[in-house]
Design a protein around this motif. Structure first.
Motif, PDB file in Angstrom:
ATOM      1  N   TYR A  73       0.805  -1.171  -0.257  1.00 23.38           N
ATOM      2  CA  TYR A  73      -0.318  -0.551  -0.078  1.00 23.38           C
ATOM      3  C   TYR A  73       0.840   1.252   0.450  1.00 23.38           C
ATOM      4  O   TYR A  73       0.682   2.379  -0.935  1.00 23.38           O
ATOM      5  CB  TYR A  73      -1.024   0.439   1.261  1.00 23.38           C
ATOM      6  N   GLY A  74       1.578   1.713   1.188  1.00 16.02           N
ATOM      7  CA  GLY A  74       2.570   2.831   1.218  1.00 16.02           C
ATOM      8  C   GLY A  74       3.121   2.762  -0.160  1.00 16.02           C
ATOM      9  O   GLY A  74       3.821   3.982  -0.605  1.00 16.02           O
ATOM     10  N   PHE A  75       3.574   1.944  -0.502  1.00 15.59           N
ATOM     11  CA  PHE A  75       5.188   1.796  -1.918  1.00 15.59           C
ATOM     12  C   PHE A  75       4.569   2.385  -3.281  1.00 15.59           C
ATOM     13  O   PHE A  75       4.628   2.940  -3.805  1.00 15.59           O
ATOM     14  CB  PHE A  75       5.569   0.616  -2.092  1.00 15.59           C
ATOM     15  N   ILE A  76       2.949   1.852  -3.551  1.00 22.04           N
ATOM     16  CA  ILE A  76       2.300   2.381  -4.648  1.00 22.04           C
ATOM     17  C   ILE A  76       1.702   3.336  -4.306  1.00 22.04           C
ATOM     18  O   ILE A  76       1.584   4.609  -5.281  1.00 22.04           O
ATOM     19  CB  ILE A  76       0.814   1.636  -5.022  1.00 22.04           C
ATOM     20  N   TYR A  77       1.318   3.968  -3.018  1.00 24.47           N
ATOM     21  CA  TYR A  77       0.433   5.138  -3.040  1.00 24.47           C
ATOM     22  C   TYR A  77       1.897   6.407  -3.251  1.00 24.47           C
ATOM     23  O   TYR A  77       1.196   7.304  -3.602  1.00 24.47           O
ATOM     24  CB  TYR A  77      -0.061   5.467  -1.828  1.00 24.47           C
ATOM     25  N   GLU A  81       1.125   9.367  -6.029  1.00 24.95           N
ATOM     26  CA  GLU A  81       1.737  10.710  -4.849  1.00 24.95           C
ATOM     27  C   GLU A  81       2.399  11.335  -5.885  1.00 24.95           C
ATOM     28  O   GLU A  81       2.741  12.991  -6.199  1.00 24.95           O
ATOM     29  CB  GLU A  81       1.330  10.544  -4.164  1.00 24.95           C
ATOM     30  N   ASP A  82       3.832  11.197  -6.073  1.00 21.74           N
ATOM     31  CA  ASP A  82       5.547  11.200  -6.561  1.00 21.74           C
ATOM     32  C   ASP A  82       5.116  11.824  -8.196  1.00 21.74           C
ATOM     33  O   ASP A  82       5.869  12.761  -8.079  1.00 21.74           O
ATOM     34  CB  ASP A  82       5.935  10.390  -6.851  1.00 21.74           C
ATOM     35  N   ILE A  83       3.934  11.063  -8.476  1.00 22.74           N
ATOM     36  CA  ILE A  83       4.462  11.299 -10.162  1.00 22.74           C
ATOM     37  C   ILE A  83       3.037  11.675 -10.909  1.00 22.74           C
ATOM     38  O   ILE A  83       3.657  13.025 -11.615  1.00 22.74           O
ATOM     39  CB  ILE A  83       4.609   9.828 -10.637  1.00 22.74           C
ATOM     40  N   ALA A  84       2.114  11.196 -10.021  1.00 22.54           N
ATOM     41  CA  ALA A  84       0.841  12.139 -10.802  1.00 22.54           C
ATOM     42  C   ALA A  84       0.501  13.076  -9.939  1.00 22.54           C
ATOM     43  O   ALA A  84      -0.135  13.840  -9.943  1.00 22.54           O
ATOM     44  CB  ALA A  84      -0.155  11.304 -11.129  1.00 22.54           C
ATOM     45  N   GLY A  85       0.853  13.320  -8.889  1.00 25.42           N
ATOM     46  CA  GLY A  85       0.549  14.802  -7.696  1.00 25.42           C
ATOM     47  C   GLY A  85      -0.664  14.639  -7.142  1.00 25.42           C
ATOM     48  O   GLY A  85      -0.811  13.537  -6.667  1.00 25.42           O
ATOM     49  N   HIS A  86      -0.731  15.425  -6.126  1.00 23.71           N
ATOM     50  CA  HIS A  86      -1.997  14.855  -5.307  1.00 23.71           C
ATOM     51  C   HIS A  86      -3.147  15.106  -5.583  1.00 23.71           C
ATOM     52  O   HIS A  86      -4.121  13.614  -5.306  1.00 23.71           O
ATOM     53  CB  HIS A  86      -2.031  16.205  -4.385  1.00 23.71           C
ATOM     54  N   ASP A  87      -3.532  15.362  -7.031  1.00 22.25           N
ATOM     55  CA  ASP A  87      -5.040  15.452  -7.317  1.00 22.25           C
ATOM     56  C   ASP A  87      -4.725  13.696  -7.729  1.00 22.25           C
ATOM     57  O   ASP A  87      -5.914  13.205  -8.154  1.00 22.25           O
ATOM     58  CB  ASP A  87      -4.793  16.141  -8.434  1.00 22.25           C
ATOM     59  N   GLY A  88      -4.161  12.767  -8.232  1.00 18.89           N
ATOM     60  CA  GLY A  88      -3.789  11.195  -8.581  1.00 18.89           C
ATOM     61  C   GLY A  88      -4.304  10.511  -7.149  1.00 18.89           C
ATOM     62  O   GLY A  88      -4.403   9.552  -8.236  1.00 18.89           O
ATOM     63  N   VAL A  89      -4.333  11.173  -6.012  1.00 12.98           N
ATOM     64  CA  VAL A  89      -4.597   9.993  -5.409  1.00 12.98           C
ATOM     65  C   VAL A  89      -5.643   9.535  -5.275  1.00 12.98           C
ATOM     66  O   VAL A  89      -6.370   8.252  -5.155  1.00 12.98           O
ATOM     67  CB  VAL A  89      -3.935  11.250  -4.313  1.00 12.98           C
ATOM     68  N   LYS A  90      -7.239  10.461  -5.582  1.00 19.17           N
ATOM     69  CA  LYS A  90      -7.992   9.602  -5.759  1.00 19.17           C
ATOM     70  C   LYS A  90      -8.157   8.784  -6.684  1.00 19.17           C
ATOM     71  O   LYS A  90      -9.331   7.981  -6.231  1.00 19.17           O
ATOM     72  CB  LYS A  90      -8.720  10.915  -5.888  1.00 19.17           C
ATOM     73  N   THR A 233       2.536  -0.561 -13.937  1.00 20.64           N
ATOM     74  CA  THR A 233       1.761   0.658 -12.851  1.00 20.64           C
ATOM     75  C   THR A 233       2.312   2.149 -13.048  1.00 20.64           C
ATOM     76  O   THR A 233       1.699   2.766 -13.013  1.00 20.64           O
ATOM     77  CB  THR A 233       2.110   0.234 -11.577  1.00 20.64           C
ATOM     78  N   ILE A 234       3.520   2.503 -13.066  1.00 17.21           N
ATOM     79  CA  ILE A 234       4.657   3.421 -13.349  1.00 17.21           C
ATOM     80  C   ILE A 234       3.948   3.972 -14.327  1.00 17.21           C
ATOM     81  O   ILE A 234       4.048   4.999 -14.604  1.00 17.21           O
ATOM     82  CB  ILE A 234       6.181   3.258 -12.730  1.00 17.21           C
ATOM     83  N   LEU A 235       3.602   3.759 -16.161  1.00 12.34           N
ATOM     84  CA  LEU A 235       3.917   3.874 -16.992  1.00 12.34           C
ATOM     85  C   LEU A 235       2.136   4.756 -16.321  1.00 12.34           C
ATOM     86  O   LEU A 235       1.829   5.457 -16.817  1.00 12.34           O
ATOM     87  CB  LEU A 235       3.802   3.414 -17.775  1.00 12.34           C
ATOM     88  N   THR A 236       1.594   4.072 -16.426  1.00 13.12           N
ATOM     89  CA  THR A 236      -0.320   4.236 -16.007  1.00 13.12           C
ATOM     90  C   THR A 236      -0.050   6.084 -14.511  1.00 13.12           C
ATOM     91  O   THR A 236      -0.761   6.483 -15.484  1.00 13.12           O
ATOM     92  CB  THR A 236      -0.793   3.668 -15.201  1.00 13.12           C
ATOM     93  N   CYS A 237       0.647   5.950 -13.699  1.00 11.78           N
ATOM     94  CA  CYS A 237       1.284   7.014 -13.079  1.00 11.78           C
ATOM     95  C   CYS A 237       1.266   8.254 -13.906  1.00 11.78           C
ATOM     96  O   CYS A 237       1.083   9.194 -13.701  1.00 11.78           O
ATOM     97  CB  CYS A 237       1.929   6.505 -12.322  1.00 11.78           C
ATOM     98  N   ILE A 238       2.504   7.812 -14.778  1.00 12.66           N
ATOM     99  CA  ILE A 238       2.798   8.629 -15.695  1.00 12.66           C
ATOM    100  C   ILE A 238       1.550   9.595 -16.378  1.00 12.66           C
ATOM    101  O   ILE A 238       1.560  10.439 -17.364  1.00 12.66           O
ATOM    102  CB  ILE A 238       3.919   8.563 -16.730  1.00 12.66           C
TER     103      ILE A 238
END
Length: 248
Positions: A73-77, A81-90, A233-238
């Motif tokens: 949970y912590g790793f993906i969260y 947050e780091d890549i997509a920003g706070h707006d992406g957390v939702k 997952t990281i590409l999804t975040c990008i």
């Protein structure tokens, strides 16, 4: 290895990827329960077992399963947050679910006599195009026509903007294809290599080398199983970052 004449070795590394009905017959329809269905269901059950059953106590001093769940949970969260920003957390629940499904599907495929569902482009394409559609919808909902600014780099010289725009549009629509093929291709290649080396194990002269090669490739596949889930997952975040902030 099958249908071999005496003294002949026939290696069929791709037979392990054949979709087969679980309850007899040879035809596969959209409603047929197959080995793919079984192992996808097992991946879902692993996720449920870890995060529903394993963490049901919610103890202050976590159990082993709860600790593993919290680590995931912590790793993906943090990644979101780091890549997509706070707006992406939702959108974290969706990204987290995709990561867990791919992660467990990849590792279940390493078990003897199992079936690797992520080796099939039909499975990874659903995941890849699902991300593409969701991210595109989010981009237009959040930014309206401003989302098209992703394809029109304002910092580039005016003469080059149309050319760059065409390139950006093509690369954008190639995303779901590369997203899905990358995962399926890497998983398929590794499993096929293991099967090939296993076929050579029948030759006494090279059997020891074959066993060493199988162990080496299997160890590599353990890494690939986790890395490919991470890469997807990281590409999804990008892609989500581009949808939320197309001007950046």
């Amino acid at each position: 290895m099958a249908d071999a004449a005496p003294g002949e070795i026939v290696i069929k590394p791709f037979d392990q990827f054949i979709v087969k009905p679980l309850f007899g017959g040879t035809e596969v329809h959209w409603y047929t329960i197959t080995n793919v269905t079984l192992w996808m269901a097992l991946a879902v059950l692993c996720v449920v077992g870890l995060f529903v059953l394993g963490s049901r106590g919610r103890a202050i001093v976590p159990s082993r399963s709860q600790s593993i769940g919290e680590l995931f949970y912590g790793f993906i969260y943090k990644m979101v947050e780091d890549i997509a920003g706070h707006d992406g957390v939702k959108y974290f629940p969706y990204i987290f679910t995709v990561f867990l499904f791919i992660f467990f599907a990849n590792f279940l495929g390493l078990l003897p006599m199992s079936f690797t569902t992520t080796s099939h482009i039909a499975v990874t394409a659903v995941l890849g195009f699902g991300v593409f559609i969701i991210v595109t919808v989010i981009g237009f909902v959040k930014n309206g026509a401003g989302f098209l600014g992703l394809f029109w780099p304002s910092e580039a010289p005016m003469a080059l903007r149309p050319i760059i725009a065409v390139i950006e549009v093509i690369s954008y629509f190639v995303r779901p294809v590369s997203h899905s093929i990358r995962l399926a291709g890497n998983i398929t290649a590794g499993h096929a290599m293991i099967k090939v080396f296993a076929g050579f194990a029948a030759i006494a002269a090279v059997a020891p080398l074959s066993v060493v090669a199988i162990a080496a490739v299997y160890g590599l596949e353990v890494l690939v199983a986790g890395i490919q889930a991470y890469v997807f997952t990281i590409l999804t975040c990008i892609y989500l970052k581009d949808a939320l902030h197309p001007a950046h």
